[in-house]
Design a protein around this motif. Structure first.
Motif, mmCIF file in Angstrom:
data_model
loop_
_atom_site.group_PDB
_atom_site.id
_atom_site.type_symbol
_atom_site.label_atom_id
_atom_site.label_comp_id
_atom_site.label_asym_id
_atom_site.label_seq_id
_atom_site.Cartn_x
_atom_site.Cartn_y
_atom_site.Cartn_z
ATOM 1 N N ASP A 205 0.991 -1.171 -0.118
ATOM 2 C CA ASP A 205 -0.137 -0.126 -0.009
ATOM 3 C C ASP A 205 0.737 1.214 0.137
ATOM 4 O O ASP A 205 1.811 1.390 0.667
ATOM 5 N N GLY A 206 0.602 2.222 -0.855
ATOM 6 C CA GLY A 206 1.636 3.521 -1.012
ATOM 7 C C GLY A 206 0.710 4.352 -1.541
ATOM 8 O O GLY A 206 -0.413 4.417 -2.015
ATOM 9 N N TYR A 207 1.571 5.668 -1.686
ATOM 10 C CA TYR A 207 0.908 6.917 -2.543
ATOM 11 C C TYR A 207 2.046 7.612 -3.105
ATOM 12 O O TYR A 207 3.116 7.609 -2.515
ATOM 13 N N ALA A 208 1.620 8.241 -3.846
ATOM 14 C CA ALA A 208 2.739 9.213 -4.708
ATOM 15 C C ALA A 208 2.568 10.725 -4.085
ATOM 16 O O ALA A 208 1.491 10.927 -3.279
ATOM 17 N N ALA A 209 3.558 11.593 -4.189
ATOM 18 C CA ALA A 209 3.354 13.015 -3.798
ATOM 19 C C ALA A 209 2.518 13.563 -4.481
ATOM 20 O O ALA A 209 2.047 13.254 -5.721
ATOM 21 N N TRP A 210 1.921 14.710 -3.527
ATOM 22 C CA TRP A 210 0.631 15.415 -4.026
ATOM 23 C C TRP A 210 1.221 16.437 -4.959
ATOM 24 O O TRP A 210 0.532 17.295 -5.710
ATOM 25 N N SER A 211 2.463 16.929 -4.869
ATOM 26 C CA SER A 211 3.170 17.912 -5.566
ATOM 27 C C SER A 211 4.567 17.592 -5.911
ATOM 28 O O SER A 211 5.250 16.818 -4.961
ATOM 29 N N SER A 212 5.184 17.869 -6.970
ATOM 30 C CA SER A 212 6.637 17.534 -7.281
ATOM 31 C C SER A 212 7.100 18.558 -8.440
ATOM 32 O O SER A 212 6.394 19.276 -8.977
ATOM 33 N N LYS A 213 8.414 18.531 -8.557
ATOM 34 C CA LYS A 213 9.266 19.085 -9.614
ATOM 35 C C LYS A 213 9.669 18.257 -10.502
ATOM 36 O O LYS A 213 10.433 17.168 -9.865
ATOM 37 N N PRO A 214 10.058 18.569 -11.668
ATOM 38 C CA PRO A 214 11.024 17.715 -12.540
ATOM 39 C C PRO A 214 12.454 17.722 -11.967
ATOM 40 O O PRO A 214 12.965 18.691 -11.348
ATOM 41 N N GLY A 215 13.197 16.826 -12.497
ATOM 42 C CA GLY A 215 14.470 16.473 -12.245
ATOM 43 C C GLY A 215 15.250 17.789 -12.668
ATOM 44 O O GLY A 215 16.411 18.272 -12.003
ATOM 45 N N TYR A 216 14.893 18.233 -13.924
ATOM 46 C CA TYR A 216 15.837 19.255 -14.411
ATOM 47 C C TYR A 216 15.452 20.742 -13.885
ATOM 48 O O TYR A 216 16.049 21.735 -14.184
ATOM 49 N N ALA A 217 14.419 20.751 -13.011
ATOM 50 C CA ALA A 217 14.104 21.732 -12.031
ATOM 51 C C ALA A 217 14.227 21.926 -10.750
ATOM 52 O O ALA A 217 14.014 22.586 -10.065
ATOM 53 N N GLY A 218 15.275 20.945 -10.513
ATOM 54 C CA GLY A 218 15.926 20.591 -8.940
ATOM 55 C C GLY A 218 15.263 19.532 -8.309
ATOM 56 O O GLY A 218 15.444 19.337 -7.221
ATOM 57 N N GLY A 219 14.090 18.943 -8.880
ATOM 58 C CA GLY A 219 13.263 17.734 -8.049
ATOM 59 C C GLY A 219 12.572 18.369 -6.839
ATOM 60 O O GLY A 219 12.328 19.574 -6.837
ATOM 61 N N GLY A 220 12.488 17.333 -6.070
ATOM 62 C CA GLY A 220 11.520 17.961 -4.931
ATOM 63 C C GLY A 220 10.133 17.065 -4.793
ATOM 64 O O GLY A 220 9.369 17.200 -5.699
ATOM 65 N N PHE A 221 9.722 16.832 -3.774
ATOM 66 C CA PHE A 221 8.341 16.082 -3.419
ATOM 67 C C PHE A 221 7.559 16.399 -2.392
ATOM 68 O O PHE A 221 8.451 16.880 -1.267
ATOM 69 N N GLN A 222 6.233 16.500 -2.280
ATOM 70 C CA GLN A 222 5.538 16.836 -1.071
ATOM 71 C C GLN A 222 4.686 15.926 -1.104
ATOM 72 O O GLN A 222 3.914 15.405 -1.600
ATOM 73 N N TYR A 223 4.839 15.023 0.151
ATOM 74 C CA TYR A 223 3.859 14.097 0.592
ATOM 75 C C TYR A 223 3.086 14.366 1.647
ATOM 76 O O TYR A 223 3.115 15.163 2.567
#
Length: 824
Positions: A205-223
């Motif tokens: 059971d899992g879930y993805a981030a509700w917001s993220s940035k592309p790798g070419y824009a520095g990445g980053g995830f909000q869970y």
């Protein structure tokens, strides 16, 4: 014992010898890198099979697993206010300032496509004993991957397939000696998740981030566990004998087994791009439970038969024969064949046909989910920050994915894109107003994603040569008319017409008179002397860019932003012509048709530069990189229909010259596009030459050996090398081969009457002239054609209606032979 081992090895050798005739990719070692793996999919679930002996890794994907959530917020509502300043800078020939100002008219980035996880099956029984007779294969005629090898006195086999009818991935393990299978099952996942094992199952059971940035824009995830797309994966093991035990609370151990079947399924909470995946999401837990339970009740043979029947109902509609390859060449592994094809110029028409058919296999495997098109990597991705987010890049890549869908007799697989496009006006209308100040219609910029974003990306830092381009809506909307031409489905056209019309409306609202942006253009020394200014106040786009190319001004500035670029206007012409024909077919507003006609008459015409090539920029400036991979200004030749050898020969010749200047050293998807362009130019040897370049052997990205091969071409597993992997080159190549052999057109007169034309063998190269055939090619006008040829001449052909409509077709054959026929 020895006889059985020898038998297994002989069977493996026979498999290799017959692999190409049976449309198989085959190898004699496990995959070390992704670019060597075998990929399977049912349009929703995908698996990446390494085929390891001691440790087998199967990476899993679900095409509906993305970061993000529905988002109707406009992040830069005042973006349009920068447009007058950009236009002022352009009118003053201050291109540097125009480029800087473009960054004020940018919005947010796209979300990221996510990997589901990886099933790891570790051998705990053979203790690293040596392996004999290893073979790994993918039979694309039935969509089944296989691994077989011998260890000691036992032979092992595995089969893998992804069933669309049962929504499961199936893996069968089998040994020819009792009790020889000993495997530990574990699971790896890069997302927020929990893994539990009980009885015969592992549940993730899992879930993805509700917001993220592309790798070419520095990445980053909000869970946030209360936001984003959630999922449940179930891995169920049915063992025929031996024992299956729980270990470490989250793993399973299979011991002393002879045969076992593994069932894998996953469902996400995604319930549409406009629905909150948590509050309005699917009951994914119940759905995945039902899919596993239903599959387990069936026999393996029944599951396999249902899968084969479903898959072959699509794949078997079409066949192609480009000639016979020598038996000693076919006995080599697919990777070796590809290397020798590249390095030794080895003739291999069956490899060329296999690659072409592989594109059809990939499309069937990754484009069967409602409103979710194939992404930049189709379906198969192992990275949490994939290249370019695995998003939908609309300045070529998204569209190229679907070039073979109609002509390769897979029209149903076009539907995920078509349905997705019909949803884009929701945000596209807001983008048109907020970023461009256009009140009517909708538009799409450089990127879109799972949630249907349409704004120009970049957040103030994106390079305008890609970030600010806004012709995506005009381009993707042409697929609406294309689908109608192949299907003649008026009900579909009626439903999709508002989307096509909305794209055309934006185009007409976005263009401005040339006099308002370049009042002194006639006195510029770099103006094309054949462009007669004054008689007509031409319409142009301003600002515009030509993806993703740049120009060099006379004073040496490497510029992006311009007005009146050829690529924009070519796409607008095509969109308006499509909307015009669709309006006529549906008996629409004559005043609207007249409006389109008046607009088309005023669009800045194509120009031919001093070097004889089709001019890309408004002024006759040079490209900063003359061999740039993009050739967007040739859109009117392909995939558009505005430039043809027969009707606009001077423009066709200018396109030919542009391709000569570009050369043949480019990236995978661009090479695929150039195959189609050369085919439309009726240049068989040039088309074949660039097709061979598409099959240029490229070693895996992470390979560090002394013979590392970089660049654009094809990886050992026949996936397209951009590099890295992008699937669009595969699809462009598949379409290109058909375009070399069959070209069709359909025109609608002012009374709505269709005129169909068919050209057979328009770009047949010497290498394929001796003898060949192609069966089941779909044509514009709603019919199929099959043909055979010998010594470059058509020996037989047959037309069959699939739309149910009576259609008169003018058939052009080699040797300037024309015949008229009626398809019923």
């Amino acid at each position: 014992m020895k006889r059985q081992l020898i038998g297994a090895v002989m069977a493996a050798c026979a498999l290799a010898a017959n692999a190409q005739k049976e449309l198989k990719l085959h190898y004699d070692t496990p995959a070390t890198y992704f670019e060597e793996t075998l990929v399977i999919g049912n349009g929703n679930l995908g698996a990446i099979v390494y085929g390891g002996v001691g440790e087998e890794k199967i990476s899993l994907n679900d095409i509906t697993l993305w970061t993000g959530e529905p988002d109707l917020k406009v992040y830069n509502p005042d973006g349009y206010k920068a447009i007058p300043d950009i236009r002022k800078a352009l009118s003053q020939e201050n291109y540097r300032l125009a480029d800087q100002l473009q960054r004020k008219d940018q919005g947010h980035y796209s979300e990221n496509y996510q990997p589901l996880g990886q099933l790891v099956m570790t051998d705990v029984g053979t203790n690293g004993a040596s392996t004999n007779g290893y073979q790994r294969s993918l039979d694309i005629s039935e969509a089944v991957a296989r691994v077989q090898y011998a260890v000691g006195n036992a032979a092992y086999q595995r089969e893998y397939f992804a069933s669309a009818p049962d929504s499961v991935i199936i893996i069968k393990l089998k040994a020819d000696k009792g009790g020889k299978i000993n495997r530990r099952f574990g699971y790896r996942c890069q997302l927020m998740h929990m893994t539990a094992a009980k009885d015969k199952e592992m549940t993730i059971d899992g879930y993805a981030a509700w917001s993220s940035k592309p790798g070419y824009a520095g990445g980053g995830f909000q869970y946030d566990s209360n936001r984003g797309v959630h999922f449940r994966t179930i891995i169920h093991v049915e063992n025929k004998d031996g024992e299956l035990a729980l270990i470490n609370d989250n793993e399973l151990l299979l011991t002393d087994c002879t045969e076992a079947t593994i069932f894998i399924s996953n469902v996400t909470s995604f319930n549409g791009l406009d629905k909150d995946p948590v509050k309005e999401g699917k009951d994914y837990r119940t759905l995945v439970r039902n899919r596993i339970d239903n599959a387990v009740k069936q026999t393996y043979d029944d599951l396999m038969e249902r899968h084969r029947t479903d898959y072959k109902s699509l794949f078997d509609r079409f066949s192609i024969n480009l000639g016979t390859t020598a038996a000693d060449i076919l006995a080599k592994t697919t990777e070796r064949q590809l290397r020798d094809y590249t390095e030794r110029d080895e003739r291999n028409p069956e490899l060329e046909a296999l690659y072409m058919q592989y594109g059809r296999y990939l499309l069937i495997s990754c484009s069967r989910t409602d409103m979710v098109p194939a992404n930049l990597q189709g379906l198969w991705n192992e990275q949490i920050l994939p290249p370019w987010s695995c998003n939908y890049t609309s300045n070529i890549n998204l569209e190229e994915n679907y070039w073979p869908s109609e002509i390769a007799n897979l029209g149903e697989l076009h539907k995920p894109l078509l349905d997705f496009v019909e949803k884009l006006p929701v945000t596209g209308q807001m983008t048109a107003k907020a970023y461009y100040g256009v009140q009517d219609g909708w538009c799409l910029a450089h990127n879109t994603d799972f949630w249907g974003m349409t704004c120009p990306v970049g957040e103030g830092g994106g390079d305008p040569n890609w970030a600010n381009w806004n012709m995506g809506g005009a381009w993707v909307s042409t697929h609406i008319w294309e689908h109608y031409m192949f299907s003649m489905d008026k009900d579909y056209l009626r439903r999709a017409y508002p989307t096509l019309k909305g794209a055309a409306d934006f185009c007409m609202g976005w263009m401005i008179p040339l006099s308002t942006i370049a009042p002194d253009a006639a006195s510029n020394p770099y103006i094309n002397p054949n462009l007669k200014l004054g008689a007509i106040d031409y319409l142009v786009t301003a600002p515009c860019t030509s993806p993703e190319n740049t120009y060099m001004t006379p004073d040496g500035y490497d510029g992006r932003t311009i007005y009146g670029g050829s690529a924009d206007l070519a796409m607008i012409r095509e969109c308006l012509m499509d909307a015009r024909q669709a309006t006529i077919v549906l008996g629409g507003d004559k005043a609207y048709i007249q409006k389109i006609d008046d607009t088309l008459a005023r669009i800045l015409p194509y120009q031919i530069g001093k070097d004889g090539s089709l001019q890309e920029w408004f002024y006759d400036w040079k490209d900063t990189d003359p061999q740039h991979r993009h050739q967007s200004h040739l859109f009117g030749l392909f995939p558009g229909h505005g430039i043809t050898v027969s009707e606009t020969p001077e423009l066709a010749q200018a396109c030919k010259r542009a391709l000569e200047i570009k050369g043949d050293k480019t990236t995978g998807w661009s090479t695929g596009w150039r195959v189609n362009l050369q085919a439309r130019l009726r240049e068989p040897e040039a088309a074949y030459h660039i097709y061979r370049k598409l099959l240029n052997y490229i070693s895996p990205d992470k390979y560090k050996g002394p013979d590392k091969r970089k660049g654009g071409g094809t990886y050992p597993n026949l996936l397209d090398a951009h590099s890295p992997f992008q699937i669009d080159g595969n699809f462009g190549g598949t379409a290109g081969v058909i375009e070399m052999l069959v070209q069709s057109d359909l025109k609608i007169d002012k009374n709505g009457r269709p005129t169909a034309t068919l050209t057979l063998l328009p770009a047949l190269p010497e290498a394929w002239k001796a003898e060949g055939s192609i069966k089941g090619v779909r044509c514009r006008g709603g019919y199929e054609v099959s043909l055979s040829w010998k010594n470059g001449k058509v020996t037989s052909y047959a037309l069959k209606s699939v739309s149910g409509q009576r259609m008169k077709v003018t058939v052009h054959l080699p040797g300037k032979i024309t015949k008229n026929t009626t398809v019923k």
